[in-house]
Enzyme design. Structure first.
Site, PDB file in Angstrom:
ATOM      1  CG  HIS A 122      42.190  42.724  29.056  1.00 57.05           C
ATOM      2  ND1 HIS A 122      40.914  42.224  29.044  1.00 57.05           N
ATOM      3  CD2 HIS A 122      42.187  43.771  29.928  1.00 57.05           C
ATOM      4  CE1 HIS A 122      40.158  42.937  29.867  1.00 57.05           C
ATOM      5  NE2 HIS A 122      40.902  43.881  30.418  1.00 57.05           N
TER       6      HIS A 122
ATOM      7  CG  ASP B 143      41.802  39.089  27.564  1.00 59.32           C
ATOM      8  OD1 ASP B 143      42.008  38.762  28.738  1.00 59.32           O
ATOM      9  OD2 ASP B 143      41.187  40.117  27.229  1.00 59.32           O
TER      10      ASP B 143
END
Length: 444
Positions: A101, A104
């Protein structure tokens, strides 16, 4: 460059008799099956969020994980360290793909403009590491669920400003996924749903979700992104009722809005469990629709009502999952991404490796069993015989659309007995057991 896992050797294949926790028992990446290395059949991927961001926190307790990148207090230093650790981790495990993501890999700034600049710096670090590595991006995605702005949803929010923010965030995520050579892009709607219909404009939310996805398709075309768009179904958690409940529901939504040609599905085992389905059911549904794109490899706990994201160690599940993948023709722009996290009490660095080894071995074994099942056609032969009545006579006319209610009544009205075949479920389940045992016995 700093080494993050000096105590962990490069993981080797030692065979089924090995008791070494840091060795493969069933996964030999270079073993050739059906003319292709096993690694190319399975296309294993590391999930950045569970492996490098998750720290063992749960609603009842603080983080437990010991992670070498936590020595860095500066958010950017930690972000760069995680990227470097990712490549070392993948190379030691012989894993060629990763997924992420946007949030992240890089921290957020005060504005989206600032956040994008931060993200660009981390993407540059990833590109630098890719130059000297065979590690590639399987797929990227945007985190449209963690920040408080998404409490009412992203594409299905009640705020036009939040919708715009989500659109801009996906725009950037698509750009960096393309920049990094990602094979796909995933949409998971963790906040796209509702808690109660008392405060929900269901029609508007569904229409806006379709508008959002259509904009994504149009922008991907504009920038020349040719990766596969993937919907990841999940019925609930964190939202009570999510719109991408399961494959059938999500496919009906896509079909209804003329979006089905642009999307396939990323099927997660634990999400199937939460929807009241088996993993194989969701894979079979996607396969017969021609929409099986990729897999989030994990398993859930049937005694718990939430997404436990455990590493997959159930041979039955992996065998039947890989059977569906094989019957679908294998992966193209997809693979097996370990959307799995070590248990909170498995807090040592070596547990990250052991968890992935366990999952890789279990899927490798599952593939080998499934390959024999598919090659021998044992289930296909039984199913073909079970439905033989539709290959001839009145059954063939039904399938070919050459009959109607009146003709069917005329055909059946004076028949006294109908003989049905046995389902033989017990025999087929024991046959599956036999293939598992036989395959393991034949392995070196």
């Amino acid at each position: 460059m700093m080494e993050f896992f000096p105590e962990i050797p490069k993981i080797q294949f030692e065979g089924k008799e090995s008791t070494n926790p840091l060795a493969f028992k069933f996964y030999d990446p270079n073993e050739v099956i059906d003319g292709k290395p096993l690694k190319d059949h399975l296309k294993f991927s590391v999930a950045f969020w569970h492996t490098f961001v998750n720290e063992g926190r749960d609603p009842f307790g603080d983080p437990t994980a010991e992670r070498p990148w936590n020595r860095f207090s500066d958010p950017m230093d930690k972000a760069f360290a995680r990227v470097d650790a990712l490549f070392e981790f993948c190379e030691k495990l012989n894993i060629e793909y990763f997924c992420f993501h946007d949030r992240d890999i890089a921290p957020e700034g005060k504005t989206l403009r600032e956040t994008n600049k931060i993200l660009d710096k981390v993407v540059e670090r990833i590109k630098e590491r890719m130059k000297d590595s065979n590690v590639k991006l399987l797929w990227g995605t945007a985190n449209l669920f963690s920040h408080p702005r998404y409490m009412h949803g992203a594409a299905t929010t009640c705020s036009a400003d939040v919708f715009a923010y989500a659109a801009a965030q996906v725009k950037k995520a698509l750009e960096i996924t393309k920049e990094l050579g990602g094979e796909g892009y995933v949409f998971w709607g963790g906040r796209e749903g509702y808690e109660t219909l008392l405060n929900t404009d269901l029609g508007l939310e569904l229409e806006n979700l379709a508008r959002f996805l259509r904009m994504a398709v149009e922008y991907a075309k504009k920038i020349g992104f040719t990766g596969q768009f993937l919907i990841e179904p999940k019925p609930k958690e964190p939202t009570k009722h999510q719109y991408d409940f399961d494959v059938a529901t999500a496919y009906a939504f896509l079909k209804n809005h003329g979006l089905d040609e642009y999307f396939k599905f990323n099927i997660e085992a634990n999400h199937a469990t939460l929807a009241g389905h088996t993993f194989q059911h969701e894979l079979r549904m996607a396969r017969i629709l021609g929409k099986l794109g990729s897999i989030d490899a994990n398993q859930g706990d049937l005694l718990l009502g939430w997404d436990t994201d455990q590493f997959p160690t159930n041979i039955y599940d992996t065998t039947l999952a890989m059977y569906e993948v094989i019957k679908a023709g294998g992966f193209t722009k997809g693979g097996l991404n370990f959307d799995a996290k070590v248990r909170r009490a498995s807090y040592k660095v070596e547990d990250l490796f052991i968890g992935h080894i366990a999952g890789m071995d279990t899927f490798a074994l599952g593939f080998k069993i499934a390959y024999k099942l598919a090659k021998d056609g044992v289930f296909d032969k039984f199913i073909e015989e079970k439905y033989r009545s539709f290959k001839e006579g009145i059954g063939k006319e039904i399938v070919e659309g050459k009959t109607d209610f009146e003709k069917l009544e005329e055909y059946i009205i004076d028949k006294e007995d109908i003989e049905l075949p046995s389902g033989k479920q017990e025999y087929l389940e024991s046959l599956l057991n036999s293939y598992i045992v036989k395959t393991i016995a034949e392995l070196r």
